[in-house]
Design an enzyme around this catalytic site. Structure first.
Site, PDB file in Angstrom:
ATOM      1  N   TYR A 230      21.761 -20.630   3.739  1.00 56.42           N
ATOM      2  CA  TYR A 230      21.518 -19.202   3.534  1.00 56.42           C
ATOM      3  C   TYR A 230      21.410 -18.895   2.037  1.00 56.42           C
ATOM      4  CZ  TYR A 230      21.995 -14.136   3.870  1.00 56.42           C
ATOM      5  OH  TYR A 230      21.788 -12.779   3.763  1.00 56.42           O
TER       6      TYR A 230
ATOM      7  N   LYS B  37      17.940 -17.606   0.182  1.00 56.70           N
ATOM      8  CA  LYS B  37      17.886 -16.327  -0.533  1.00 56.70           C
ATOM      9  C   LYS B  37      17.658 -16.531  -2.030  1.00 56.70           C
ATOM     10  CE  LYS B  37      18.306 -13.245   2.720  1.00 56.70           C
ATOM     11  NZ  LYS B  37      17.265 -12.216   2.952  1.00 56.70           N
TER      12      LYS B  37
END
Length: 178
Positions: free
Chosen positions: A83, A87
């Site tokens: 994650y 990002k």
């Protein structure tokens, strides 16, 4: 492709080690969420942005791109490798778009921003609070102390952000700074 490895070495030129959204990297090989996390948080936005830019080029007007980033793009969170990486990659993609279009004429300008929305009360936050990772108590405390932003308020703030006359002047921003 089969990775070239020894027990103590991973050759990143030939393979990718990864984790699920919430899970320790060393246990990643037992889960399939890494590809999904990178696809959702990086590859899909890149693909959609490329299509948007290609299809709007003929309009001859300035264009805005707003990518939803995360604090996890800017600070590592144990157990969130995929994650965080997705990002952070999205943040760099936004910066690259701005670099690529820096010399575009005003009528075809592209301004891109990666905007972190803060900690928003969503289903994803409920999943996070039920997970097992080092910083989970922080997220539980935010909920317990009513410190999560509402999804509706956050959506209104994002829409207003898009209309700001200085949109694009800050490539990596946080809605809480506005």
């Amino acid at each position: 492709m089969r990775p070239h490895t020894r027990r103590d070495k991973l050759d990143h030129d030939r393979s990718i080690a990864s984790d699920h959204h919430h899970g320790h990297l060393a246990r990643a090989r037992r889960r399939s969420g890494t590809g999904t996390a990178l696809l959702t948080n990086l590859a899909a936005p890149m693909t959609m942005t490329a299509a948007f830019l290609a299809h709007t080029e003929r309009f001859g007007c300035p264009r805005k791109i707003l990518a939803i980033s995360s604090g996890a793009a800017r600070r590592p969170i144990e157990g969130w490798s995929a994650y965080c990486a997705g990002k952070a990659g999205l943040d760099m993609f936004v910066r690259s778009i701005n670099a690529e279009y820096a010399q575009a004429p005003a009528e075809r300008a592209v301004r891109a921003v990666a905007l972190a929305p803060g900690v928003v009360d969503t289903g994803m936050q409920a999943t996070i609070r039920d997970a097992d990772f080092a910083q989970v108590q922080r997220f539980r405390d935010l909920k317990e102390n009513d410190q999560l932003a509402s999804a509706d308020d956050t959506a209104q703030r994002i829409a207003a952000y898009l209309e700001r006359p200085d949109f694009g002047s800050t490539e990596l921003d946080d809605i809480r700074n506005t």
